[in-house]
Design an enzyme around this catalytic site. Structure first.
Site, PDB file in Angstrom:
ATOM      1  N   ILE A 173      18.011   0.698 -11.798  1.00 54.07           N
ATOM      2  CA  ILE A 173      18.672   0.149 -12.992  1.00 54.07           C
ATOM      3  C   ILE A 173      19.547  -1.048 -12.634  1.00 54.07           C
ATOM      4  O   ILE A 173      19.721  -1.954 -13.450  1.00 54.07           O
ATOM      5  CB  ILE A 173      19.473   1.256 -13.718  1.00 54.07           C
ATOM      6  CG1 ILE A 173      19.833   0.858 -15.133  1.00 54.07           C
ATOM      7  CG2 ILE A 173      20.697   1.659 -12.919  1.00 54.07           C
ATOM      8  CD1 ILE A 173      20.341   2.004 -15.997  1.00 54.07           C
ATOM      9  N   ASP A 176      14.875   0.651 -15.805  1.00 55.17           N
ATOM     10  CA  ASP A 176      15.534   1.911 -16.170  1.00 55.17           C
ATOM     11  C   ASP A 176      14.465   3.001 -16.313  1.00 55.17           C
ATOM     12  O   ASP A 176      13.462   2.790 -17.012  1.00 55.17           O
ATOM     13  CB  ASP A 176      16.266   1.684 -17.506  1.00 55.17           C
ATOM     14  CG  ASP A 176      17.189   2.823 -17.898  1.00 55.17           C
ATOM     15  OD1 ASP A 176      16.929   3.979 -17.519  1.00 55.17           O
ATOM     16  OD2 ASP A 176      18.175   2.544 -18.604  1.00 55.17           O
ATOM     17  N   SER A 187      18.175  19.327  -6.522  1.00 54.89           N
ATOM     18  CA  SER A 187      19.495  19.554  -5.915  1.00 54.89           C
ATOM     19  C   SER A 187      19.656  21.033  -5.621  1.00 54.89           C
ATOM     20  O   SER A 187      19.020  21.882  -6.272  1.00 54.89           O
ATOM     21  CB  SER A 187      20.574  19.108  -6.904  1.00 54.89           C
ATOM     22  OG  SER A 187      21.858  19.533  -6.474  1.00 54.89           O
ATOM     23  N   TYR A 202      24.679  18.852 -15.388  1.00 56.85           N
ATOM     24  CA  TYR A 202      23.918  18.257 -14.282  1.00 56.85           C
ATOM     25  C   TYR A 202      23.045  19.321 -13.614  1.00 56.85           C
ATOM     26  O   TYR A 202      21.850  19.099 -13.368  1.00 56.85           O
ATOM     27  CB  TYR A 202      24.894  17.657 -13.267  1.00 56.85           C
ATOM     28  CG  TYR A 202      24.268  17.176 -11.979  1.00 56.85           C
ATOM     29  CD1 TYR A 202      23.556  15.978 -11.931  1.00 56.85           C
ATOM     30  CD2 TYR A 202      24.387  17.916 -10.798  1.00 56.85           C
ATOM     31  CE1 TYR A 202      22.985  15.536 -10.743  1.00 56.85           C
ATOM     32  CE2 TYR A 202      23.829  17.477  -9.611  1.00 56.85           C
ATOM     33  CZ  TYR A 202      23.126  16.292  -9.587  1.00 56.85           C
ATOM     34  OH  TYR A 202      22.559  15.862  -8.419  1.00 56.85           O
ATOM     35  N   LYS A 256      18.817  19.645 -13.033  1.00 59.10           N
ATOM     36  CA  LYS A 256      18.137  19.779 -11.740  1.00 59.10           C
ATOM     37  C   LYS A 256      17.258  21.034 -11.707  1.00 59.10           C
ATOM     38  O   LYS A 256      16.234  21.058 -11.011  1.00 59.10           O
ATOM     39  CB  LYS A 256      19.178  19.754 -10.612  1.00 59.10           C
ATOM     40  CG  LYS A 256      19.862  18.387 -10.476  1.00 59.10           C
ATOM     41  CD  LYS A 256      18.848  17.328 -10.053  1.00 59.10           C
ATOM     42  CE  LYS A 256      19.270  15.914 -10.191  1.00 59.10           C
ATOM     43  NZ  LYS A 256      18.306  14.945  -9.672  1.00 59.10           N
ATOM     44  N   VAL A 292      25.475  15.385  -0.507  1.00 57.78           N
ATOM     45  CA  VAL A 292      25.106  14.224   0.321  1.00 57.78           C
ATOM     46  C   VAL A 292      26.169  13.138   0.144  1.00 57.78           C
ATOM     47  O   VAL A 292      26.625  12.891  -0.990  1.00 57.78           O
ATOM     48  CB  VAL A 292      23.728  13.660  -0.094  1.00 57.78           C
ATOM     49  CG1 VAL A 292      23.246  12.625   0.918  1.00 57.78           C
ATOM     50  CG2 VAL A 292      22.700  14.765  -0.257  1.00 57.78           C
ATOM     51  N   ASP A 293      26.512  12.488   1.235  1.00 56.77           N
ATOM     52  CA  ASP A 293      27.518  11.420   1.169  1.00 56.77           C
ATOM     53  C   ASP A 293      26.898  10.145   0.614  1.00 56.77           C
ATOM     54  O   ASP A 293      26.409   9.286   1.355  1.00 56.77           O
ATOM     55  CB  ASP A 293      28.110  11.176   2.564  1.00 56.77           C
ATOM     56  CG  ASP A 293      29.305  10.222   2.504  1.00 56.77           C
ATOM     57  OD1 ASP A 293      29.631   9.731   1.397  1.00 56.77           O
ATOM     58  OD2 ASP A 293      29.907   9.978   3.568  1.00 56.77           O
ATOM     59  N   THR A 294      26.894  10.056  -0.713  1.00 57.53           N
ATOM     60  CA  THR A 294      26.430   8.847  -1.409  1.00 57.53           C
ATOM     61  C   THR A 294      27.428   8.566  -2.531  1.00 57.53           C
ATOM     62  O   THR A 294      28.239   9.439  -2.869  1.00 57.53           O
ATOM     63  CB  THR A 294      25.045   9.043  -2.057  1.00 57.53           C
ATOM     64  OG1 THR A 294      25.200   9.916  -3.183  1.00 57.53           O
ATOM     65  CG2 THR A 294      24.026   9.613  -1.093  1.00 57.53           C
TER      66      THR A 294
HETATM   67  N1  NAD Z   1      24.561  12.899  -3.461  1.00 58.21           N
HETATM   68  C1  NAD Z   1      24.395  14.208  -3.608  1.00 58.21           C
HETATM   69  O1  NAD Z   1      25.284  15.011  -3.245  1.00 58.21           O
HETATM   70  C2  NAD Z   1      23.100  14.750  -4.167  1.00 58.21           C
HETATM   71  C3  NAD Z   1      22.813  16.097  -3.942  1.00 58.21           C
HETATM   72  C4  NAD Z   1      21.632  16.645  -4.440  1.00 58.21           C
HETATM   73  C5  NAD Z   1      20.771  15.843  -5.174  1.00 58.21           C
HETATM   74  N2  NAD Z   1      21.060  14.542  -5.389  1.00 58.21           N
HETATM   75  C6  NAD Z   1      20.108  13.754  -6.191  1.00 58.21           C
HETATM   76  O2  NAD Z   1      19.620  12.706  -5.406  1.00 58.21           O
HETATM   77  C7  NAD Z   1      19.197  11.638  -6.248  1.00 58.21           C
HETATM   78  C8  NAD Z   1      19.754  10.336  -5.693  1.00 58.21           C
HETATM   79  O3  NAD Z   1      21.166  10.416  -5.738  1.00 58.21           O
HETATM   80  P1  NAD Z   1      22.132   9.685  -4.708  1.00 58.21           P
HETATM   81  O4  NAD Z   1      23.032  10.726  -4.202  1.00 58.21           O
HETATM   82  O5  NAD Z   1      21.373   8.843  -3.770  1.00 58.21           O
HETATM   83  O6  NAD Z   1      22.981   8.802  -5.754  1.00 58.21           O
HETATM   84  P2  NAD Z   1      23.313   7.253  -5.837  1.00 58.21           P
HETATM   85  O7  NAD Z   1      24.176   7.109  -7.044  1.00 58.21           O
HETATM   86  O8  NAD Z   1      23.811   6.758  -4.541  1.00 58.21           O
HETATM   87  O9  NAD Z   1      21.873   6.598  -6.096  1.00 58.21           O
HETATM   88  C9  NAD Z   1      21.206   6.789  -7.299  1.00 58.21           C
HETATM   89  C10 NAD Z   1      20.487   5.491  -7.637  1.00 58.21           C
HETATM   90  O10 NAD Z   1      19.797   5.697  -8.880  1.00 58.21           O
HETATM   91  C11 NAD Z   1      19.988   4.557  -9.693  1.00 58.21           C
HETATM   92  N3  NAD Z   1      19.824   4.946 -11.092  1.00 58.21           N
HETATM   93  C12 NAD Z   1      20.641   5.733 -11.817  1.00 58.21           C
HETATM   94  N4  NAD Z   1      20.202   5.808 -13.077  1.00 58.21           N
HETATM   95  C13 NAD Z   1      19.051   5.091 -13.138  1.00 58.21           C
HETATM   96  C14 NAD Z   1      18.144   4.806 -14.173  1.00 58.21           C
HETATM   97  N5  NAD Z   1      18.346   5.259 -15.417  1.00 58.21           N
HETATM   98  N6  NAD Z   1      17.056   4.059 -13.889  1.00 58.21           N
HETATM   99  C15 NAD Z   1      16.862   3.579 -12.628  1.00 58.21           C
HETATM  100  N7  NAD Z   1      17.728   3.784 -11.620  1.00 58.21           N
HETATM  101  C16 NAD Z   1      18.803   4.542 -11.876  1.00 58.21           C
HETATM  102  C17 NAD Z   1      21.394   4.089  -9.361  1.00 58.21           C
HETATM  103  O11 NAD Z   1      21.640   2.746  -9.722  1.00 58.21           O
HETATM  104  C18 NAD Z   1      21.455   4.332  -7.862  1.00 58.21           C
HETATM  105  O12 NAD Z   1      21.014   3.216  -7.140  1.00 58.21           O
HETATM  106  C19 NAD Z   1      19.700  11.993  -7.653  1.00 58.21           C
HETATM  107  O13 NAD Z   1      18.616  12.474  -8.424  1.00 58.21           O
HETATM  108  C20 NAD Z   1      20.693  13.103  -7.399  1.00 58.21           C
HETATM  109  O14 NAD Z   1      20.799  13.979  -8.504  1.00 58.21           O
HETATM  110  C21 NAD Z   1      22.205  13.977  -4.885  1.00 58.21           C
END
Ligand code: NAD
Length: 336
Positions: A95, A133, A212, A225, A229, A258-260
């Site tokens: 996005i 998106d 998740s 959320y 999932k 995850v550290d993001t």
């Molecule tokens: N970080 C965590 O702790 C964790 C744990 C379990 C699962 N997840 C899942 O992992 C996946 C990635 O998450 P992350 O931790 O890398 O987060 P992040 O926010 O670092 O990355 C997510 C990316 O998705 C993009 N995005 C969001 N909405 C969008 C849309 N409508 N269209 C296109 N792109 C879009 C964002 O711009 C971002 O670049 C997610 O589905 C999240 O639910 C994350």
């Protein structure tokens, strides 16, 4: 897509010996298609871009094309990098808009998407960065067609884009609930539909859904959320059944914390550590280690990306409908 591209796609799928003519045709197709792709493509493939599939450099995913939603950062980018290292060409779809209504923290920027593309290319892969998106089916169709037009096929789709949302059940507005469902659930469904449009006629493909650990349990801080999932796992299993006979394997990776920026941001940390004067990711993780199964209580994006690579590669050619928990043992105490 031209007939010559269709032929090139099947050659790449077969993993046959490298053909220099095929390579130059692909490069020419990439330049032509990129030039016609319009402004949504950030820094389209240049004439000098090298394929990851050059002669003498055949790797597990050489000749494959991977499309990653939410690829501008975090787990999506780490997955793109792992797939690129294994030889795949990459399309990052994101996005790339920091402020999205009813999302509690900033998403990626165009600069993030451009920088992600640069990182992937530095690994020797060809890469497109496409701003779009996952709520927009037409944008997904167009981006996946660009993947085929530029690189010859669509072999791996990582259904990764998602947003988190923290709070008590009573506090969510209707708009907040719709937004997280439209992105995490409907977005995953639209991504699958767009991918299947190409993969079914191709009679091959891998789809890897990022759910998740919260899609495996209840949680009072992430109730909506978590439900998205859980929904993703149900949908991925249905997709596995639907597309299995077309040789399209659908599997799920379910990461713990995850550290993001999805978790490591001031809004989410503030809700997770309401009593802390200065909530921080490190402090939260440190507090969780004592009660954890292993001596860690969080992951780095690459830990998840390794599982994505597993489901994209040869080791899982007869695996579908599975959920792989990558959660530092946090699910050891739950029922099977
Ligand atoms: N970080 C965590 O702790 C964790 C744990 C379990 C699962 N997840 C899942 O992992 C996946 C990635 O998450 P992350 O931790 O890398 O987060 P992040 O926010 O670092 O990355 C997510 C990316 O998705 C993009 N995005 C969001 N909405 C969008 C849309 N409508 N269209 C296109 N792109 C879009 C964002 O711009 C971002 O670049 C997610 O589905 C999240 O639910 C994350």
């Amino acid at each position: 897509m031209t007939n010559s591209n269709q032929n090139l796609a099947s050659t790449a799928q077969d993993g046959g010996p490298e053909n220099p003519d095929r390579r130059s045709l692909l490069a020419a197709a990439a330049v032509g298609a990129a030039a016609a792709a319009g402004p949504a493509v950030l820094g389209a493939t240049s004439a000098s871009a090298q394929s990851s599939d050059s002669a003498g450099d055949r790797r597990e995913l050489s000749g494959k094309v991977a499309f990653i939603t939410g690829g501008a950062r975090g787990i999506g980018l780490a997955s793109a990098e792992e797939l690129a290292k294994a030889g795949a060409d990459i399309v990052l779809f994101d996005i790339a808009t920091p402020n999205v209504p009813h999302v509690q923290y900033p998403l990626s920027s165009e600069a993030d998407l451009q920088s992600a593309k640069t990182s992937v290319e530095a690994l020797g892969a060809r890469c497109l960065g496409i701003k779009g998106d996952v709520r927009d089916r037409a944008a997904l169709d167009s981006a996946m067609q660009q993947a085929v037009d530029n690189f010859g096929s669509l072999d791996i789709v990582v259904v990764n884009a998602g947003v988190s949302q923290a709070g008590a059940i009573r506090d969510f507005s209707a708009d907040e609930v719709s937004t997280v469902y439209e992105i995490n659930v409907a977005g995953a469904i639209k991504t699958t539909q767009a991918a299947a449009r190409i993969m079914v006629p191709q009679n091959s493909g891998r789809m890897i859904f990022i759910s998740s650990a919260l899609g495996r349990m209840g949680n009072e801080l992430f109730p909506v959320y978590a439900s998205t999932k859980w929904a993703m796992i149900g949908f991925a299993k249905s997709a596995a059944v639907t597309y299995g006979k077309s040789n399209i394997l659908c599997n799920v990776v379910a990461p713990g914390l995850v550290d993001t920026p999805l978790a490591n941001n001031s809004v989410i940390l503030g809700k997770m550590m309401p009593d802390a004067a200065n909530p921080s990711f490190d402090a939260m993780v440190e507090g969780a280690v004592a009660g954890s199964t292993l001596n860690v209580a969080h992951l780095e994006p690459i830990d998840v990306a390794k599982a994505v690579l597993f489901f994209a590669g040869d080791s899982t050619s007869k695996v579908a409908g599975e959920v792989f928990d990558v959660s530092y043992g946090s699910l050891s105490r739950t029922i099977a």
